[in-house]
Motif scaffolding. Structure first.
Motif, PDB file in Angstrom:
ATOM      1  N   ILE A 153      15.642   3.822  17.607  1.00 23.01           N
ATOM      2  CA  ILE A 153      15.488   5.198  18.066  1.00 23.01           C
ATOM      3  C   ILE A 153      16.607   6.030  17.450  1.00 23.01           C
ATOM      4  O   ILE A 153      17.738   5.554  17.289  1.00 23.01           O
ATOM      5  CB  ILE A 153      15.510   5.272  19.611  1.00 23.01           C
ATOM      6  N   LYS A 154      16.298   7.269  17.078  1.00 23.93           N
ATOM      7  CA  LYS A 154      17.288   8.136  16.458  1.00 23.93           C
ATOM      8  C   LYS A 154      18.321   8.583  17.481  1.00 23.93           C
ATOM      9  O   LYS A 154      17.976   9.101  18.534  1.00 23.93           O
ATOM     10  CB  LYS A 154      16.610   9.360  15.829  1.00 23.93           C
ATOM     11  N   LEU A 160      24.116  11.171  22.217  1.00 23.05           N
ATOM     12  CA  LEU A 160      24.957  10.010  22.479  1.00 23.05           C
ATOM     13  C   LEU A 160      26.327  10.187  21.839  1.00 23.05           C
ATOM     14  O   LEU A 160      26.487  10.872  20.845  1.00 23.05           O
ATOM     15  CB  LEU A 160      24.294   8.743  21.928  1.00 23.05           C
ATOM     16  N   ARG A 161      27.283   9.483  22.348  1.00 24.73           N
ATOM     17  CA  ARG A 161      28.631   9.605  21.816  1.00 24.73           C
ATOM     18  C   ARG A 161      28.929   8.601  20.695  1.00 24.73           C
ATOM     19  O   ARG A 161      29.971   8.662  20.064  1.00 24.73           O
ATOM     20  CB  ARG A 161      29.655   9.404  22.945  1.00 24.73           C
ATOM     21  N   GLU A 162      28.002   7.646  20.456  1.00 28.17           N
ATOM     22  CA  GLU A 162      28.266   6.644  19.434  1.00 28.17           C
ATOM     23  C   GLU A 162      28.327   7.264  18.038  1.00 28.17           C
ATOM     24  O   GLU A 162      29.069   6.829  17.183  1.00 28.17           O
ATOM     25  CB  GLU A 162      27.176   5.558  19.453  1.00 28.17           C
ATOM     26  N   GLY A 163      27.491   8.266  17.760  1.00 28.24           N
ATOM     27  CA  GLY A 163      27.593   8.989  16.505  1.00 28.24           C
ATOM     28  C   GLY A 163      26.865   8.383  15.335  1.00 28.24           C
ATOM     29  O   GLY A 163      26.942   8.901  14.232  1.00 28.24           O
ATOM     30  N   GLY A 164      26.178   7.285  15.511  1.00 28.54           N
ATOM     31  CA  GLY A 164      25.431   6.681  14.425  1.00 28.54           C
ATOM     32  C   GLY A 164      24.095   7.362  14.234  1.00 28.54           C
ATOM     33  O   GLY A 164      23.692   8.239  14.987  1.00 28.54           O
ATOM     34  N   ALA A 165      23.390   6.941  13.168  1.00 28.10           N
ATOM     35  CA  ALA A 165      22.106   7.555  12.865  1.00 28.10           C
ATOM     36  C   ALA A 165      21.003   7.031  13.765  1.00 28.10           C
ATOM     37  O   ALA A 165      20.085   7.759  14.118  1.00 28.10           O
ATOM     38  CB  ALA A 165      21.756   7.303  11.404  1.00 28.10           C
ATOM     39  N   GLU A 166      21.073   5.754  14.105  1.00 31.25           N
ATOM     40  CA  GLU A 166      20.053   5.127  14.941  1.00 31.25           C
ATOM     41  C   GLU A 166      20.701   4.181  15.941  1.00 31.25           C
ATOM     42  O   GLU A 166      21.811   3.690  15.740  1.00 31.25           O
ATOM     43  CB  GLU A 166      19.073   4.321  14.078  1.00 31.25           C
ATOM     44  N   ALA A 167      19.964   3.908  16.999  1.00 27.37           N
ATOM     45  CA  ALA A 167      20.358   2.892  17.965  1.00 27.37           C
ATOM     46  C   ALA A 167      19.140   2.027  18.243  1.00 27.37           C
ATOM     47  O   ALA A 167      18.009   2.370  17.891  1.00 27.37           O
ATOM     48  CB  ALA A 167      20.871   3.533  19.251  1.00 27.37           C
ATOM     49  N   LEU A 168      19.382   0.892  18.880  1.00 26.41           N
ATOM     50  CA  LEU A 168      18.311  -0.006  19.290  1.00 26.41           C
ATOM     51  C   LEU A 168      18.186  -0.001  20.800  1.00 26.41           C
ATOM     52  O   LEU A 168      19.187   0.083  21.521  1.00 26.41           O
ATOM     53  CB  LEU A 168      18.609  -1.441  18.832  1.00 26.41           C
ATOM     54  N   TRP A 180      21.799  -0.489  21.925  1.00 30.47           N
ATOM     55  CA  TRP A 180      22.708  -1.165  21.011  1.00 30.47           C
ATOM     56  C   TRP A 180      23.064  -0.249  19.846  1.00 30.47           C
ATOM     57  O   TRP A 180      22.206   0.429  19.305  1.00 30.47           O
ATOM     58  CB  TRP A 180      22.059  -2.435  20.458  1.00 30.47           C
ATOM     59  N   SER A 181      24.340  -0.289  19.436  1.00 29.54           N
ATOM     60  CA  SER A 181      24.808   0.465  18.274  1.00 29.54           C
ATOM     61  C   SER A 181      25.576  -0.466  17.362  1.00 29.54           C
ATOM     62  O   SER A 181      26.285  -1.377  17.815  1.00 29.54           O
ATOM     63  CB  SER A 181      25.714   1.623  18.700  1.00 29.54           C
ATOM     64  N   LEU A 187      27.406  -5.653  17.094  1.00 29.94           N
ATOM     65  CA  LEU A 187      26.535  -4.841  17.937  1.00 29.94           C
ATOM     66  C   LEU A 187      27.186  -4.647  19.295  1.00 29.94           C
ATOM     67  O   LEU A 187      27.521  -5.612  19.987  1.00 29.94           O
ATOM     68  CB  LEU A 187      25.165  -5.520  18.101  1.00 29.94           C
ATOM     69  N   ASP A 188      27.408  -3.388  19.668  1.00 31.36           N
ATOM     70  CA  ASP A 188      27.925  -3.031  20.989  1.00 31.36           C
ATOM     71  C   ASP A 188      26.777  -2.500  21.835  1.00 31.36           C
ATOM     72  O   ASP A 188      25.821  -1.920  21.306  1.00 31.36           O
ATOM     73  CB  ASP A 188      29.014  -1.972  20.883  1.00 31.36           C
ATOM     74  N   CYS A 189      26.882  -2.661  23.139  1.00 29.32           N
ATOM     75  CA  CYS A 189      25.765  -2.249  23.984  1.00 29.32           C
ATOM     76  C   CYS A 189      26.239  -1.583  25.270  1.00 29.32           C
ATOM     77  O   CYS A 189      27.398  -1.710  25.676  1.00 29.32           O
ATOM     78  CB  CYS A 189      24.880  -3.452  24.326  1.00 29.32           C
TER      79      CYS A 189
END
Length: 402
Positions: A153-154, A160-168, A180-181, A187-189
């Motif tokens: 998912i985008k 979100l605060r993780e800042g990545g392009a996608e998460a799981l 998950w990022s 992988l952090d969750c």
């Protein structure tokens, strides 16, 4: 289009299978085209399939041997439409693979959910022995029970605060829905929701003509079995449980589900939003397929053909009124515009073979069927009376007149 003979198929290449009533070839049917199969995959049960979202010529297939007395390592094979005789990539996994999903942003990244609770990301563009770029083994909050479904998912839609392009997002038999990022090959969750058992329910009546809402009193955790993200609002998702409940949840609310739907107490094997009507979704459990609207807490309609378990159900991405299901030892193609009481096409598996997985193609009238013998068979849907007047509101019109 290449046609490869399938020695195990009951349908010869280039010929059309007869419909259930034995009608002529002008009736709706499945026509065998080819099969993805090789000696490496033979005898292994197919547990998941996923198309690459950027390159639709690439198909990922998971193969697992669920017989503990004859254990074989699980495989993930990446097939190209240019070569159905041997996969482009082969990855070995220590646990049974339960779910696959390709990234929509990074076409080489394949997310993998496993029976032992592990989540991993593979770069399918790398050599086979160096493809796993991250897994959940070092995460203290990792799943310890089977991961039954995963979805990319985008993140930019999730504030979100993780800042990545996608998460799981994963759903597990431990009763948790987890995000998950990827950070530095790890992988952090964090948990999005805990699925608490529905020990007591009561229905709250509203004014005449309004929907009746079910209030749940929650306690212990229950197993999550399936999940699907809303097609137009990425913050909304559905999750099905072993108690027969379907929860509509939000990524912004970790405490309570927005709504809860229930038909019976049988485990929900699969749920899927319609790609054409954002208020409509399908679910399957026991021997029935249920059609829902999100503002109704009971099914709009339930489909039954045989008294056998429905393993999965999939909407066609090409026609709003078409869906397919694996039920017992057969594939069913339903055309709601033609008949809501019986499937339009019924294709039975060969003797001794179990059908396990199902996937439509986008942009073509084909469906892929995976089985217990390690074969993915590609069929073309023939002679369906659809496509002449393709409208987004076709499904809504059908539902209004059921």
């Amino acid at each position: 289009m290449l046609v490869v003979e399938d020695p195990d198929s009951t349908v010869k290449p280039g010929t059309e299978e007869q419909s259930e009533e034995g009608e002529k070839s002008s009736s709706p049917t499945l026509e065998y085209l080819w099969a993805f199969s090789c000696e490496l995959t033979k005898g292994r049960k197919i547990t998941s399939m996923a198309w690459n979202k950027i390159n639709p010529d690439i198909l990922a297939v998971a193969y697992s041997d669920c017989d503990p007395s004859n254990y074989k390592p699980s495989l993930i094979c990446c097939w190209s439409l240019k070569n159905p005789m041997w996969p482009e990539r082969v990855f070995h996994c220590d646990s049974w693979v339960t779910s696959l999903d390709f990234s929509a942003i990074n076409p080489g990244q394949l997310a993998v959910g496993m029976y032992n609770g592990t989540i991993a990301i593979y770069n399918v563009q790398r050599p086979n022995n160096n493809a796993c770029i991250a897994d959940s083994s070092k995460c203290s909050e990792r799943h310890l029970h089977p991961v039954w479904h995963i979805n990319w998912i985008k993140e930019d839609t999730l504030f979100l605060r993780e800042g990545g392009a996608e998460a799981l997002i994963s759903v597990s038999a431990d009763g948790r829905i987890t995000m998950w990022s990827l950070h530095n090959n790890d992988l952090d969750c964090r948990d999005l929701m805990e699925l608490k058992s529905n020990q007591h329910t009561k229905k709250k009546k509203k004014a005449a003509g309004a929907k009746t809402k079910t209030e749940c009193f929650l306690s212990v955790l229950t197993r999550g079995l399936c999940l699907d993200i809303h097609p137009t609002d990425a913050c909304i998702y559905l999750v099905g449980t072993s108690e027969g409940l379907i929860h509509k949840c939000s990524l912004s609310n970790s405490q309570n589900a927005f709504d809860t739907y229930q038909k019976d107490l049988c485990p929900v094997n699969h749920i899927e939003w319609s790609p054409f009507s954002s208020d409509v979704f399908l679910s399957c459990s026991s021997d029935q397929i249920h059609l829902w609207k999100q503002d109704h807490f009971t099914p709009v309609f339930s489909f039954t053909s045989t008294q056998e378990v429905v393993k999965t159900v999939k909407w066609s991405p090409n026609w709003p009124e078409i869906f397919a299901a694996i039920k017992g030892g057969q594939v069913e193609i339903w055309d709601l515009d033609s008949n809501i009481l019986a499937p339009t096409i019924v294709h039975r598996a060969a003797s001794g073979v179990k059908l396990t997985s199902l996937l439509f193609t986008t942009g073509t009238d084909c469906v892929l069927v995976g089985d217990s013998d390690g074969q993915v068979t590609v069929y073309q849907l023939k002679n369906l009376s659809v496509g002449k007047c393709k409208k987004v509101n076709t499904l809504d019109y059908i539902i209004q007149h059921i």
